[in-house]
Design a protein around this motif. Structure first.
Motif: not given
Length: 373
Positions: A151-167, A197-202
């Motif tokens: 509903p928020t169109g923020y599906g890339h958060f699934f990638v960025e948070h787990n594999r970007g932010h936590h690192v 940008r980070s999520s797409w790169h990851l």
């Protein structure tokens, strides 16, 4: 003499279903609108979340109790806690349908703003549910996480948070870690664009290593965004194309709620480099915590953020409070409002960051150009 030890029980067990009050609020607003005929009824949800909850937080106070280590395996395995997160999703989607129907009926300017804030807050808080589900190994929970993000169109958060932010958390390289002296309004574009940008790169790198195109159907960003497209198209067919404007506006409010929470979770905190030039391991000192009981119940203990970063697979009911974690002066709901007013935020938070580092600003994650000031 009876020396039997009483088994530990989760005192908050009956409170966790209160998290479902959030997606239920739009239905209460519908009832209020029918009874009163007032467009102001659609302001019930923002008033409750941003006004009533902070007041209850003050009255109820803190809860610093931690489950004993021997109780954690049973807590982790209990289906009761995960079913509460599962039930959030149908309630979230039903609330979205109700607000779309109200928008299509023509709520007027006052009601329209209230509707956007209502749907945005519900779906923004749903990102926290997606956050809880997305960290788990079970495939069904990871897919449910994407559904909650649609509903928020923020599906890339699934990638960025787990594999970007936590690192990269609590480092200048992390777009989701705010810096000392950086206002929320400067942080917002940096984290929104940086996270994208980070999520797409990851995700592109993940598919490159598997020798397949980044446009593969198993791309976690593309299939999450596809859910948003399908959802918005279905709602437009059901309620008319005018709801697309509403859906876009509430989505911005929703992911802005997430980014406001990101802003306050790591403000000014920095992991130091070790002798090898690498950042030290994440520990409880690198996240701002709050032990306000009420907000923790409504947010699945997101405010016990230090333990979450140290142990991402821990389920919300087992997260612990640590004495060494820097503490926010209020719960997330109140701090979110404070973050929207930079002078007040800095008056409350900057000296706390400096105190955390013994007055040495060079140890903080500081915004460029701010360290001198």
């Amino acid at each position: 003499m009876d020396t039997a030890i009483t088994p530990w029980r989760d005192a908050k067990r009956p409170l966790w279903p209160l998290a479902l009050v959030v997606p239920a609020l739009p239905f209460a607003a519908v009832l209020l609108a029918v009874v009163t005929g007032s467009k102001w009824a659609w302001w019930l949800t923002p008033i409750f979340i941003l006004g009533v909850i902070p007041l209850i937080d003050v009255v109820i106070g803190d809860d610093r109790a931690n489950p004993p280590d021997e109780a954690v395996p049973a807590l982790q395995a209990s289906p009761y806690y995960r079913w509460i997160t599962y039930l959030f999703l149908p309630a979230q989607y039903a609330a979205l349908a109700v607000t779309c129907a109200a928008w299509a009926a023509g709520p007027g300017p006052i009601g329209g703003i209230g509707l956007v804030l209502t749907a945005g807050l519900v779906n923004g808080i749903a990102i926290n549910t997606a956050h809880e589900l997305g960290h788990k190994r079970e495939a069904v929970e990871r897919w449910l996480s994407k559904i909650a993000l649609a509903p928020t169109g923020y599906g890339h958060f699934f990638v960025e948070h787990n594999r970007g932010h936590h690192v990269r958390v609590a480092t200048p390289e992390d777009p989701a870690s705010s810096r000392l002296g950086e206002s929320f309004w400067r942080f917002w574009p940096r984290t929104v664009l940086g996270g994208l940008r980070s999520s797409w790169h990851l995700e592109s790198n993940r598919h490159r290593l598997r020798e397949r195109s980044r446009w593969h159907p198993r791309n976690d960003i593309l299939n999450a965004w596809a859910m948003t497209v399908v959802l918005f198209a279905a709602l437009a067919l059901a309620f008319g194309p005018a709801v697309l404007t509403f859906l876009a506006l509430q989505a911005v409010v929703g992911f802005s709620v997430l980014e406001a929470v990101n802003y306050l979770e790591h403000y000014g905190l920095l992991r130091q480099r070790n002798a090898a030039g690498r950042y030290e391991k994440v520990d409880p000192r690198h996240s701002w915590n709050s032990d306000r009981l009420t907000t923790n119940v409504f947010l699945f203990q997101l405010q016990r953020h230090s333990d979450h970063h140290a142990n991402p697979l821990r389920r919300y009911q087992t997260l612990r409070s640590f004495d060494v974690s820097p503490q926010l002066p209020a719960g997330y709901a109140a701090m979110l409002l404070l973050a929207l007013v930079p002078p007040l935020w800095r008056r409350v938070m900057d000296h706390r960051v400096l105190a955390h580092y013994g007055g040495d600003a060079s140890l903080a994650n500081t915004a460029p150009g701010h360290r001198h000031r």
